[in-house]
Design a protein around this motif. Structure first.
Motif, PDB file in Angstrom:
ATOM      1  N   HIS A  46       0.899  -1.157   0.000  1.00 38.48           N
ATOM      2  CA  HIS A  46       0.000   0.000   0.000  1.00 38.48           C
ATOM      3  C   HIS A  46       0.935   1.203   0.000  1.00 38.48           C
ATOM      4  CE1 HIS A  46      -3.357   2.606   1.226  1.00 38.48           C
ATOM      5  NE2 HIS A  46      -2.606   3.036   2.214  1.00 38.48           N
ATOM      6  N   VAL A  57       3.324   7.017   3.200  1.00 40.32           N
ATOM      7  CA  VAL A  57       3.034   5.873   4.068  1.00 40.32           C
ATOM      8  C   VAL A  57       2.998   4.606   3.216  1.00 40.32           C
ATOM      9  CG1 VAL A  57       1.311   4.812   5.592  1.00 40.32           C
ATOM     10  CG2 VAL A  57       1.745   7.277   5.723  1.00 40.32           C
ATOM     11  N   CYS A  58       3.725   3.587   3.655  1.00 34.13           N
ATOM     12  CA  CYS A  58       3.644   2.259   3.039  1.00 34.13           C
ATOM     13  C   CYS A  58       3.142   1.295   4.115  1.00 34.13           C
ATOM     14  CB  CYS A  58       5.003   1.792   2.549  1.00 34.13           C
ATOM     15  SG  CYS A  58       5.637   2.729   1.154  1.00 34.13           S
ATOM     16  N   ASN A  59       2.327   0.337   3.688  1.00 36.94           N
ATOM     17  CA  ASN A  59       1.787  -0.623   4.627  1.00 36.94           C
ATOM     18  C   ASN A  59       1.385  -1.869   3.865  1.00 36.94           C
ATOM     19  OD1 ASN A  59       0.868  -1.782   7.008  1.00 36.94           O
ATOM     20  ND2 ASN A  59      -0.426  -0.057   7.571  1.00 36.94           N
ATOM     21  N   SER A  60       0.935  -2.868   4.591  1.00 39.61           N
ATOM     22  CA  SER A  60       0.374  -4.076   4.002  1.00 39.61           C
ATOM     23  C   SER A  60      -0.897  -4.419   4.776  1.00 39.61           C
ATOM     24  CB  SER A  60       1.377  -5.229   4.042  1.00 39.61           C
ATOM     25  OG  SER A  60       1.861  -5.428   5.347  1.00 39.61           O
ATOM     26  N   GLN A  61      -1.750  -5.187   4.124  1.00 37.04           N
ATOM     27  CA  GLN A  61      -3.021  -5.561   4.732  1.00 37.04           C
ATOM     28  C   GLN A  61      -3.179  -7.066   4.570  1.00 37.04           C
ATOM     29  OE1 GLN A  61      -7.024  -4.649   2.972  1.00 37.04           O
ATOM     30  NE2 GLN A  61      -6.986  -3.029   4.504  1.00 37.04           N
ATOM     31  N   TRP A  66      -4.936  -3.962   8.676  1.00 37.14           N
ATOM     32  CA  TRP A  66      -3.700  -3.245   8.384  1.00 37.14           C
ATOM     33  C   TRP A  66      -2.608  -3.687   9.337  1.00 37.14           C
ATOM     34  CZ3 TRP A  66      -3.134  -1.111   3.951  1.00 37.14           C
ATOM     35  CH2 TRP A  66      -4.231  -0.557   3.286  1.00 37.14           C
ATOM     36  N   GLU A  67      -1.371  -3.692   8.838  1.00 37.98           N
ATOM     37  CA  GLU A  67      -0.220  -4.045   9.653  1.00 37.98           C
ATOM     38  C   GLU A  67       0.522  -2.753  10.018  1.00 37.98           C
ATOM     39  OE1 GLU A  67       0.243  -8.585   8.303  1.00 37.98           O
ATOM     40  OE2 GLU A  67       1.226  -7.188   6.952  1.00 37.98           O
ATOM     41  N   GLN A  68       1.771  -2.853  10.424  1.00 35.20           N
ATOM     42  CA  GLN A  68       2.504  -1.670  10.882  1.00 35.20           C
ATOM     43  C   GLN A  68       2.942  -0.787   9.718  1.00 35.20           C
ATOM     44  OE1 GLN A  68       5.438  -2.347  13.842  1.00 35.20           O
ATOM     45  NE2 GLN A  68       6.142  -0.240  13.821  1.00 35.20           N
ATOM     46  N   GLU A  69       2.675   0.521   9.848  1.00 36.56           N
ATOM     47  CA  GLU A  69       3.034   1.496   8.820  1.00 36.56           C
ATOM     48  C   GLU A  69       4.538   1.734   8.770  1.00 36.56           C
ATOM     49  OE1 GLU A  69       1.084   5.235   9.582  1.00 36.56           O
ATOM     50  OE2 GLU A  69      -0.776   4.562   8.655  1.00 36.56           O
ATOM     51  N   HIS A  70       5.009   1.986   7.563  1.00 37.24           N
ATOM     52  CA  HIS A  70       6.367   2.482   7.335  1.00 37.24           C
ATOM     53  C   HIS A  70       6.187   3.886   6.770  1.00 37.24           C
ATOM     54  CE1 HIS A  70      10.454   2.834   5.756  1.00 37.24           C
ATOM     55  NE2 HIS A  70       9.910   3.224   4.622  1.00 37.24           N
ATOM     56  N   ARG A  71       6.796   4.893   7.408  1.00 37.99           N
ATOM     57  CA  ARG A  71       6.633   6.273   6.970  1.00 37.99           C
ATOM     58  C   ARG A  71       7.968   6.816   6.455  1.00 37.99           C
ATOM     59  NH1 ARG A  71       1.552   7.816   9.259  1.00 37.99           N
ATOM     60  NH2 ARG A  71       1.914  10.035   9.215  1.00 37.99           N
TER      61      ARG A  71
END
Length: 131
Positions: A46, A57-61, A66-71
């Protein structure tokens, strides 16, 4: 006002390939999204630049959760501008090459090897290509 959205459900994106997107960020948007995954509830990547927060923001679902965000605070996008992005799909990570050459890396958390689903929101695409 309906949200601009393009979805593809039967794409052949496999490990080692790149997805190249070209288009124009909508003038009136506060963010845009590129989702790659199995389906709308299982997203491996994402990618979500947010103009209102000046962050990417990058993330996965997984299963709709939703899992932990990477900013990443390297914001090189603006509403109304033309963009070119390349998403490279590797064994253990995604590499997103931004228009200014900066790269954002995000892990392939689900260890996916094939991603049939693509959803793009907030961008009027002029082309996309799998390499």
């Amino acid at each position: 006002m309906p949200e601009d959205k393009m979805e593809i459900y039967h794409m052949e994106l496999k490990k080692g390939m790149a997805l190249k997107l070209k288009g124009k960020i909508n003038d009136d948007t506060s963010r845009f999204t590129i989702d790659l995954g199995q389906d709308p509830g299982n997203i491996a990547l994402h990618f979500n630049p947010r103009f209102d927060e000046n962050v990417i923001v990058c993330n996965s679902q997984n299963g709709g959760h939703w899992e932990q965000e990477h900013r990443d605070d390297h914001m090189c996008f603006r509403p109304g501008t033309e963009i070119k992005l390349t998403v490279t799909f590797e064994e253990d990570e995604f590499q997103v090459k931004l228009p200014d050459g900066h790269q954002v890396q995000f892990p392939n958390r689900g260890k996916c090897s094939h991603l049939p689903y693509l959803c793009v929101k907030g961008i009027s695409l002029t082309s996309f290509k799998l390499d």
